[in-house]
Design a protein around this motif. Structure first.
Motif, PDB file in Angstrom:
ATOM      1  N   GLY A 117       0.816  -1.207   0.000  1.00  0.00           N
ATOM      2  CA  GLY A 117       0.000   0.000   0.000  1.00  0.00           C
ATOM      3  C   GLY A 117       0.850   1.257   0.000  1.00  0.00           C
ATOM      4  N   PRO A 118       0.212   2.422   0.115  1.00  0.00           N
ATOM      5  CA  PRO A 118       0.930   3.707   0.093  1.00  0.00           C
ATOM      6  C   PRO A 118       1.996   3.835   1.173  1.00  0.00           C
ATOM      7  CG  PRO A 118      -1.448   4.035  -0.125  1.00  0.00           C
ATOM      8  CD  PRO A 118      -1.247   2.596   0.220  1.00  0.00           C
ATOM      9  N   GLN A 119       1.830   3.092   2.287  1.00  0.00           N
ATOM     10  CA  GLN A 119       2.791   3.208   3.381  1.00  0.00           C
ATOM     11  C   GLN A 119       4.206   2.758   3.005  1.00  0.00           C
ATOM     12  OE1 GLN A 119       0.308   1.085   3.131  1.00  0.00           O
ATOM     13  NE2 GLN A 119       0.655  -0.871   4.187  1.00  0.00           N
ATOM     14  N   TYR A 120       4.330   1.978   1.918  1.00  0.00           N
ATOM     15  CA  TYR A 120       5.660   1.521   1.487  1.00  0.00           C
ATOM     16  C   TYR A 120       6.379   2.554   0.638  1.00  0.00           C
ATOM     17  CZ  TYR A 120       4.675  -3.128   3.269  1.00  0.00           C
ATOM     18  OH  TYR A 120       4.411  -4.199   4.096  1.00  0.00           O
ATOM     19  N   GLY A 121       5.663   3.570   0.150  1.00  0.00           N
ATOM     20  CA  GLY A 121       6.288   4.630  -0.630  1.00  0.00           C
ATOM     21  C   GLY A 121       6.724   4.196  -2.016  1.00  0.00           C
ATOM     22  N   PRO A 140       7.460  -1.248   6.527  1.00  0.00           N
ATOM     23  CA  PRO A 140       6.996  -0.341   5.470  1.00  0.00           C
ATOM     24  C   PRO A 140       7.483   1.091   5.696  1.00  0.00           C
ATOM     25  CG  PRO A 140       5.190  -0.938   6.948  1.00  0.00           C
ATOM     26  CD  PRO A 140       6.335  -1.828   7.295  1.00  0.00           C
ATOM     27  N   GLY A 141       7.976   1.705   4.630  1.00  0.00           N
ATOM     28  CA  GLY A 141       8.409   3.088   4.693  1.00  0.00           C
ATOM     29  C   GLY A 141       9.826   3.294   5.171  1.00  0.00           C
ATOM     30  N   GLU A 142      10.474   2.242   5.680  1.00  0.00           N
ATOM     31  CA  GLU A 142      11.826   2.388   6.218  1.00  0.00           C
ATOM     32  C   GLU A 142      12.906   2.105   5.185  1.00  0.00           C
ATOM     33  OE1 GLU A 142      12.549   0.477   9.925  1.00  0.00           O
ATOM     34  OE2 GLU A 142      10.562   0.937  10.737  1.00  0.00           O
ATOM     35  N   PHE A 143      12.543   1.503   4.076  1.00  0.00           N
ATOM     36  CA  PHE A 143      13.512   1.194   3.028  1.00  0.00           C
ATOM     37  C   PHE A 143      13.026   1.802   1.714  1.00  0.00           C
ATOM     38  CE2 PHE A 143      14.021  -2.095   6.205  1.00  0.00           C
ATOM     39  CZ  PHE A 143      15.410  -2.201   6.331  1.00  0.00           C
TER      40      PHE A 143
END
Length: 478
Positions: free
Chosen positions: A60-64, A122-125
């Motif tokens: 989802g969007p949270q993964y960027g 999610p979002g950290e990489f």
């Protein structure tokens, strides 16, 4: 044929698949056992290779990660897997079919574990990390070449079409299998995509242990770097590679992209849960395409690889025309996706999967027949030399064609990405695919259907075949 129990376990010497008596007395069972576990290892490898086609619906969007980037991730995995097919073709000759199957399963635990890490955070990489891990999943794509080369050495000429088709089809099922597991994950815990990775870590362990227990190494795995260079001198190598771009390239390219195309279409159609709707359908095409592949080989055994391949390309032209028309109608309707357009997309893609699966099997039937024919008309080789040369060249071309075929999958993802990015629709991409199938159909007809000559599977051709030039013989019509 002897099985060494003192010098090296699971090592078979003097294997002759053309010895009918030995085949009936036990060699068939040995070949079948190796085929079964080869399929299992290749199946899991294909699943890891296409892992991001399933995860794309769970990210989802949270993964960027944008839609555009998801197409690039799929293309990266496809590209690396395609390139690795060339060295993987040599691996069975250097390390043994059993040994390499074990290694292939174990090494895939690395990208699977790294993917689990990405999904859990999610979002950290960033995008670069996803590209790196997607590249590592490409090792699963290399499995195809080593597995096919290995099975090619186990089976006699009269059964290669079915055996190679079954081996490849069983591996190809790894694409819909991981998409079905992805659908299961969406149902039970859509916010925990790492479950998918955990399941496949277990399956990789099973495949590696099974290969260690049940598979064997052969002493006559003769594929070599020299054979690969030698195959490049023959126009058939380039022709087969072109045809495989249209068959396997279509299968693996659509396998990676189909779920995203559906997701885009369901979103445009106003579905409340487009990812779930796409996941419920995306696995159908790859599954039917995988199942149809062995039958492509079997039909080629009976009718001829050239003819079946040509008929398939003609059918793929018709199937792709459905996509072109449906997408053009959507463009004319202000890019709106109606229920009828969605249905046409699904029907067109599913037909392409099924037909490309059949063509995958028929193209691979052509390969051993080409080199068997060339060997038989070469007066510079004795009987044993003809068999070894044919086997080595067949294995080399399997790797080369497999690599080129996979690059076709890269092209499909990039063409679709460019089409959506520049036109907000896939019409341009679908038209390009249809044009390629027209070219492939014409090439097949001209070189492998238009003229017919005696082949090893239907004749008793000898080394003194009249007027044949072993360096550039007439086209083979398997």
């Amino acid at each position: 044929m002897t099985v060494s129990g003192t010098q090296r376990k699971h090592y078979i010497t003097d294997w002759d698949p053309e010895d009918v008596e030995a085949w009936d007395k036990g060699n068939a069972a040995i070949a079948k056992r190796n085929l079964v576990w080869s399929i299992i290892c290749e199946h899991v490898g294909f699943s890891i290779w296409s892992m991001f086609s399933a995860l794309a619906l769970l990210m989802g969007p949270q993964y960027g990660i944008s839609l555009d980037q998801k197409f690039v991730i799929g293309a990266t995995a496809t590209f690396v897997g395609s390139c690795l097919r060339i060295p993987y073709t040599q691996a069975t000759a250097i390390f043994g079919g059993r040994n390499w199957a074990i290694f292939s399963a174990v090494v895939l635990m690395i990208p699977t574990g790294l993917t689990l890490m990405l999904m859990m955070n999610p979002g950290e990489f960033g995008f670069g990390w996803f590209l790196f891990v997607a590249a590592l999943t490409g090792f699963g794509g290399g499995n195809f070449a080593s597995s096919m080369t290995n099975i090619n050495a186990f089976y006699p000429q009269r059964l290669k079409g079915w055996a190679l088709g079954l081996n490849a089809g069983g591996g190809n099922i790894g694409v819909p299998a991981i998409q079905l597991v992805g659908l299961f994950v969406i149902w039970i815990a859509s916010d925990k995509p790492e479950i998918l990775c955990a399941i496949y870590l277990v399956l990789l362990a099973v495949a590696g242990v099974g290969a260690a227990i049940y598979m064997d190494n052969l002493d006559h795995q003769t594929s070599s770097g020299r054979a690969m260079l030698d195959t490049l001198k023959y126009k058939d190598t380039w022709l087969i590679s072109l045809l495989y771009v249209g068959t396997f390239g279509s299968f693996i390219g659509f396998g990676f992209a189909f779920s995203q195309v559906l997701n885009i279409s369901f979103t445009a159609n106003g579905a409340t849960k487009p990812a779930l709707a796409a996941a419920q359908i995306a696995w159908i095409g790859p599954l039917l395409g995988s199942i149809s592949r062995p039958y492509g080989g079997k039909l080629a055994d009976r009718i001829g690889g050239g003819k079946i391949t040509m008929y398939c390309f003609a059918a793929m032209i018709a199937a792709s025309s459905i996509l072109v028309v449906a997408s053009a109608m959507s463009d004319a309707n202000d890019k709106k996706i109606t229920g009828g357009t969605l249905t046409a997309f699904v029907v067109g893609f599913v037909l392409l999967f099924i037909i490309s699966g059949i063509a995958n099997g028929s193209v691979y039937k052509i390969i051993p027949a080409i080199w068997e024919h060339k060997a038989k008309i070469n007066p510079g080789l004795n009987t044993l030399g003809k068999a070894n040369w044919s086997r080595s060249m067949s294995g080399a071309l399997i790797g080369i064609a497999g690599a080129f075929g996979g690059l076709g999958g890269v092209a499909i993802n990039l063409v679709l990405r460019d089409s959506y990015k520049s036109n907000q629709s896939a019409t341009q991409a679908f038209a390009i695919f249809m044009a390629f199938y027209v070219v492939a159909a014409l090439v097949t007809w001209w070189f492998y259907v238009r003229r017919s000559i005696e082949t090893p599977s239907n004749s008793a051709a000898t080394s003194d075949a009249p007027t044949a030039d072993p360096a550039n013989p007439a086209p083979v019509i398997p």
